[in-house]
Design a protein around this motif. Sequence first.
Motif, PDB file in Angstrom:
ATOM      1  N   GLY A  51       0.820  -1.206   0.000  1.00 16.47           N
ATOM      2  CA  GLY A  51       0.000   0.000   0.000  1.00 16.47           C
ATOM      3  C   GLY A  51       0.851   1.253   0.000  1.00 16.47           C
ATOM      4  O   GLY A  51       2.031   1.229   0.373  1.00 16.47           O
ATOM      5  N   ASP A  52       0.262   2.348  -0.431  1.00 21.37           N
ATOM      6  CA  ASP A  52       0.952   3.631  -0.461  1.00 21.37           C
ATOM      7  C   ASP A  52      -0.051   4.722  -0.093  1.00 21.37           C
ATOM      8  O   ASP A  52      -1.183   4.735  -0.594  1.00 21.37           O
ATOM      9  CB  ASP A  52       1.544   3.907  -1.849  1.00 21.37           C
ATOM     10  CG  ASP A  52       2.326   5.210  -1.870  1.00 21.37           C
ATOM     11  OD1 ASP A  52       3.495   5.192  -1.450  1.00 21.37           O
ATOM     12  OD2 ASP A  52       1.754   6.239  -2.291  1.00 21.37           O
ATOM     13  N   THR A  53       0.366   5.630   0.802  1.00 23.78           N
ATOM     14  CA  THR A  53      -0.483   6.744   1.225  1.00 23.78           C
ATOM     15  C   THR A  53       0.312   8.034   1.117  1.00 23.78           C
ATOM     16  O   THR A  53       1.383   8.169   1.720  1.00 23.78           O
ATOM     17  CB  THR A  53      -0.963   6.553   2.674  1.00 23.78           C
ATOM     18  OG1 THR A  53      -1.702   5.340   2.774  1.00 23.78           O
ATOM     19  CG2 THR A  53      -1.850   7.717   3.102  1.00 23.78           C
ATOM     20  N   PHE A  54      -0.222   8.978   0.338  1.00 18.71           N
ATOM     21  CA  PHE A  54       0.384  10.296   0.185  1.00 18.71           C
ATOM     22  C   PHE A  54      -0.498  11.308   0.902  1.00 18.71           C
ATOM     23  O   PHE A  54      -1.730  11.278   0.784  1.00 18.71           O
ATOM     24  CB  PHE A  54       0.506  10.665  -1.290  1.00 18.71           C
ATOM     25  CG  PHE A  54       1.022  12.055  -1.522  1.00 18.71           C
ATOM     26  CD1 PHE A  54       2.376  12.335  -1.397  1.00 18.71           C
ATOM     27  CD2 PHE A  54       0.151  13.087  -1.861  1.00 18.71           C
ATOM     28  CE1 PHE A  54       2.850  13.627  -1.602  1.00 18.71           C
ATOM     29  CE2 PHE A  54       0.607  14.366  -2.070  1.00 18.71           C
ATOM     30  CZ  PHE A  54       1.969  14.639  -1.942  1.00 18.71           C
ATOM     31  N   ALA A  55       0.103  12.215   1.668  1.00 19.06           N
ATOM     32  CA  ALA A  55      -0.653  13.192   2.449  1.00 19.06           C
ATOM     33  C   ALA A  55      -0.065  14.580   2.247  1.00 19.06           C
ATOM     34  O   ALA A  55       1.153  14.749   2.116  1.00 19.06           O
ATOM     35  CB  ALA A  55      -0.620  12.824   3.933  1.00 19.06           C
ATOM     36  N   VAL A  56      -0.974  15.571   2.232  1.00 23.74           N
ATOM     37  CA  VAL A  56      -0.566  16.956   2.099  1.00 23.74           C
ATOM     38  C   VAL A  56      -1.434  17.801   3.014  1.00 23.74           C
ATOM     39  O   VAL A  56      -2.638  17.572   3.139  1.00 23.74           O
ATOM     40  CB  VAL A  56      -0.690  17.433   0.627  1.00 23.74           C
ATOM     41  CG1 VAL A  56      -2.102  17.239   0.106  1.00 23.74           C
ATOM     42  CG2 VAL A  56      -0.269  18.888   0.500  1.00 23.74           C
TER      43      VAL A  56
END
Length: 332
Positions: free
Chosen positions: A62-67
């Motif tokens: 899995g991959d999670t990108f946050a801004v």
Amino acid sequence: MGVWTITGRRFTNEVRLQQASRRAVLATEDPSGPGVLIPGVAAFGRPYALTNRNQQRYVQAGDTFAVAANGHFVKLGGDALNVGVTAMHPNANGLLVFSSLDHLFAGQPDSSRQATTGPITRLETVKAGLFVQDHWSATPTLTVDAGVRIDGQTVGPALDVSNWLVTPRGGMAWAPTAKWVVRGGVGLFADRLPLVMFERAAALDGIVGFEQVTPPSGSARSISTARPGNWRSSSAQASLGIERGLTDETTAGLAYLFSRGRHLARTVTALNSVSADVSEVQPTASSTYHRVPATKTRPLAHEFEVAASATWPNPSHPAPQSAQPRQPTTPP
């Protein structure tokens, strides 16, 4: 294994990878003869369950990108899970059913069952999901969460079963005063399709294997199938609660939780005749769950707290497996 990457003050990225395997052996100390069952009286002899060796493997990524920007904390990403099960059946056991001890001593069974299947049964499921979620601090006293997931699951290789859904959800937290907080949420959640529900359909499909049932009126062949297509198995959930600060370290709360499951898996008899019995795994079950928990929480030390809760009423029907509220980032 997980890898965190932080770029500046606003951007983060998390990559996750997990792998696991498990092996289970189901054996019996009585290697010969059938099982014997006298309903309500006794059960002995060789267990009817297939003696087997079960090997399972799990791979998840899995991959999670946050801004974070302007009061918003946005997450987006995806995850995928592959689960494979290989069951080896060295032999199949039989079962004799007697209505009474007298029939047992006379050697007159009311019915018998004998399963015959292939040496190896393989099942595999692939689950994948994409999500986006926004945590918005609208005011100093109000936060709003909104998001959506696209979830898909397939079960194979011989079964044409899938579960594809678009599942929106949202929530809020509002503090009208310094001591009161109101929380609420609503959403749709995809339910998983457990492989254990499809094991008989893969092993006793009438081609690879079958079960011979001999009732008093004659002999019938029993097979298992699974309804093909997109099941859309899901649960709709809603919650509303209030919390109040009693002291600087003690809080009390009262909430209402609701969950309704739709298109859930169950096994039913699709055909019952003199010559054949057909059982089918199909998405025709449902459930409804209500809960009113009351809680009181007090921290005793750093990173340690005590929470007491009471729930009324007890549910009369179990909730679906996704009964606990989850964020869009959480896979089903």
